[in-house]
Design an enzyme around this catalytic site. Sequence first.
Site, PDB file in Angstrom:
ATOM      1  N   HIS A   1      -3.701  -4.857   5.221  1.00 34.84           N
ATOM      2  CA  HIS A   1      -4.124  -5.569   6.429  1.00 34.84           C
ATOM      3  C   HIS A   1      -3.586  -4.867   7.680  1.00 34.84           C
ATOM      4  CE1 HIS A   1      -5.432  -9.415   4.374  1.00 34.84           C
ATOM      5  NE2 HIS A   1      -4.874  -8.722   3.395  1.00 34.84           N
TER       6      HIS A   1
ATOM      7  N   ASP B   1      -6.661 -11.361  12.013  1.00 35.48           N
ATOM      8  CA  ASP B   1      -6.984 -11.016  10.633  1.00 35.48           C
ATOM      9  C   ASP B   1      -7.678 -12.205   9.961  1.00 35.48           C
ATOM     10  OD1 ASP B   1      -5.643  -9.067   8.323  1.00 35.48           O
ATOM     11  OD2 ASP B   1      -5.883 -11.132   7.648  1.00 35.48           O
TER      12      ASP B   1
HETATM   13  O1  LIG Z   1       1.314   5.599  -1.330  1.00 34.74           O
HETATM   14  C1  LIG Z   1       0.495   5.058  -0.584  1.00 34.74           C
HETATM   15  C2  LIG Z   1      -0.133   3.832  -0.881  1.00 34.74           C
HETATM   16  C3  LIG Z   1      -1.050   3.324   0.027  1.00 34.74           C
HETATM   17  N1  LIG Z   1      -1.309   3.969   1.186  1.00 34.74           N
HETATM   18  C4  LIG Z   1      -2.238   3.392   2.191  1.00 34.74           C
HETATM   19  O2  LIG Z   1      -2.145   1.969   2.143  1.00 34.74           O
HETATM   20  C5  LIG Z   1      -3.412   1.391   2.310  1.00 34.74           C
HETATM   21  C6  LIG Z   1      -3.712   0.568   1.079  1.00 34.74           C
HETATM   22  O3  LIG Z   1      -4.813  -0.247   1.325  1.00 34.74           O
HETATM   23  P1  LIG Z   1      -5.884  -0.643   0.220  1.00 34.74           P
HETATM   24  O4  LIG Z   1      -6.425   0.547  -0.425  1.00 34.74           O
HETATM   25  O5  LIG Z   1      -6.875  -1.534   0.873  1.00 34.74           O
HETATM   26  O6  LIG Z   1      -5.073  -1.372  -0.896  1.00 34.74           O
HETATM   27  P2  LIG Z   1      -4.006  -2.592  -0.909  1.00 34.74           P
HETATM   28  O7  LIG Z   1      -2.757  -2.142  -0.371  1.00 34.74           O
HETATM   29  O8  LIG Z   1      -3.992  -3.054  -2.305  1.00 34.74           O
HETATM   30  O9  LIG Z   1      -4.716  -3.682   0.043  1.00 34.74           O
HETATM   31  C7  LIG Z   1      -4.890  -5.081   0.007  1.00 34.74           C
HETATM   32  O10 LIG Z   1      -5.743  -5.325   1.141  1.00 34.74           O
HETATM   33  C8  LIG Z   1      -7.058  -4.744   1.074  1.00 34.74           C
HETATM   34  C9  LIG Z   1      -7.766  -5.069   2.364  1.00 34.74           C
HETATM   35  O11 LIG Z   1      -7.952  -6.440   2.455  1.00 34.74           O
HETATM   36  C10 LIG Z   1      -7.801  -5.286  -0.132  1.00 34.74           C
HETATM   37  O12 LIG Z   1      -9.081  -4.707  -0.218  1.00 34.74           O
HETATM   38  C11 LIG Z   1      -6.978  -5.012  -1.387  1.00 34.74           C
HETATM   39  O13 LIG Z   1      -7.639  -5.539  -2.516  1.00 34.74           O
HETATM   40  C12 LIG Z   1      -5.600  -5.652  -1.224  1.00 34.74           C
HETATM   41  O14 LIG Z   1      -4.807  -5.454  -2.381  1.00 34.74           O
HETATM   42  C13 LIG Z   1      -4.405   2.531   2.474  1.00 34.74           C
HETATM   43  O15 LIG Z   1      -4.654   2.734   3.841  1.00 34.74           O
HETATM   44  C14 LIG Z   1      -3.676   3.729   1.890  1.00 34.74           C
HETATM   45  O16 LIG Z   1      -4.034   4.933   2.518  1.00 34.74           O
HETATM   46  C15 LIG Z   1      -0.708   5.164   1.466  1.00 34.74           C
HETATM   47  O17 LIG Z   1      -0.952   5.778   2.519  1.00 34.74           O
HETATM   48  N2  LIG Z   1       0.179   5.664   0.577  1.00 34.74           N
END
Ligand SMILES: O=c1ccn([C@@H]2O[C@H](COP(=O)(O)OP(=O)(O)O[C@H]3O[C@H](CO)[C@@H](O)[C@H](O)[C@H]3O)[C@@H](O)[C@H]2O)c(=O)[nH]1
Length: 459
Positions: A19, A116
């Site tokens: 988020h 959000d």
């Molecule tokens: O080692 C890491 C791990 C993550 N990221 C970043 O973190 C974010 C992760 O976001 P996302 O891929 O959406 O996964 P989640 O962290 O699991 O996000 C939550 O939020 C999202 C948006 O609502 C939902 O779609 C997912 O299901 C929910 O788990 C992204 O920008 C990635 O690039 C990094 O840069 N490095």
Amino acid sequence: MSDTNTLHVAILPSSGMGHLVPAVRLAASLAARNCRITFITTHPTVSLAESRLVSRLVSFFPNVTRQEFHLLPLDRSTANSNDPFCLQFETIRRSAHLLSPILSSCSPPLSALVTDPSLVSAVIPITEKLRLANYNLFIASPKMLSLLIYFPTIANTDLSTTSSKTTDYIEIPGIPPLPKSWLPPPLVDPSSLFRTQFIANGQEIVKSDGILVNAFDSLDKATVAALNGGKVMGRLPPVITVGPFVPLEFEKGSPVEWLDRQPVGSVVYVCFGNRTAASREQIRELGDGLERSGCRFLWVVKEKKVDREDEEEVGEIVGHGFLERVKEKGLVVKSWVEQGEVLAHPAVGLFLSHCGWNSITEAALYGVPILGWPQGGDQKINGEVIPKSGLGIWVETWGWEEIVKGEEIGDKIREMMGDEKLKVQAARIGEEARKSVGVGGSSYKGLEGLVEKMRKGRA
Ligand SMILES: O=c1ccn([C@@H]2O[C@H](COP(=O)(O)OP(=O)(O)O[C@H]3O[C@H](CO)[C@@H](O)[C@H](O)[C@H]3O)[C@@H](O)[C@H]2O)c(=O)[nH]1
């Protein structure tokens, strides 16, 4: 620009990097358009990654200021959830009345608040009282947005999956039927906190002044058209596509130098976002699958939902023998990698992803094919765009409960790494993505129009 002409926008994200990341990228896009931004950060945050990212944002842009929002403690006995992020949504929601003095004391006065979807029903009454425009930054897929909007209408119907094919779908007007088995599991549990929040937010989001989605034409244009065409529900606020958000310079950390030594397109990048913990058994099977695939890989392993609780050594988690066997081909890390940098690296040829929406949009931006493996929440609904757009596949039989065996994982990886047609398709999507955010592109225009609309104030 004088203070009286300055467009001043407050942004209130909720909890978790999924988020926060899009909120930070939106802040940067608006700051680059000469807007002044008050970035409201809740105190305390859940994960370490969240506090680090906000510090980088404010030190990078002089026109972005951080405003701390101190949350009231949550009485856990009144909130039915074990998910630390969902509990934080609730904590923010119940502290929302404390936002009024923060918003009304901003100088120059605010033109809008962007918030959000998890907070919308708690925040709209406040912005309405202050007569402040309220925009929503929707952080998942357009299809998930249509579910949020329509869900209050069907919440009390039978959402369980049955053996009868005809009743196994949800019919949202204007979009193809959605299998009930794709619903985020907490939505089917009448007592879950997430479901209560989802219904309240779905009812209120229609009162916002605009909904921004991190999408572009190749990622579900049809659903955006259905939303804007009044098919899903009449009288919705405009849905404005502003994606895919581009990772920012200040998000860059130390590069994964190991990637520089790998051949072009040879590496499978494996990462399930920042809040998805896998069981030890599934982690071991995944390791087995990577080894069997014979491909090179960069694997970000995560055993706990919240980063500060992830204390075990990588070797303990994946097995020391495994690390020894794959040391020539694979790199396994537990720490945060800058995913944008990884996906942009020419060595990366495939992304094994949990289908978090940010991950899908980032892969699209860099034209990296996805092997989708939804792990929970909105991820099956998000995953649908992967085959539809031509970016890859998601394996519908890989459920969120049963263990998927290494052999099957290895076969799928090998098959996709050898798919030349897929590489071409993914590269084309990357070009379209960059075009949409480039000057004159659809998302570029979406943001320009948004700024214009915010300047004009409430209709
Ligand atoms: O080692 C890491 C791990 C993550 N990221 C970043 O973190 C974010 C992760 O976001 P996302 O891929 O959406 O996964 P989640 O962290 O699991 O996000 C939550 O939020 C999202 C948006 O609502 C939902 O779609 C997912 O299901 C929910 O788990 C992204 O920008 C990635 O690039 C990094 O840069 N490095």
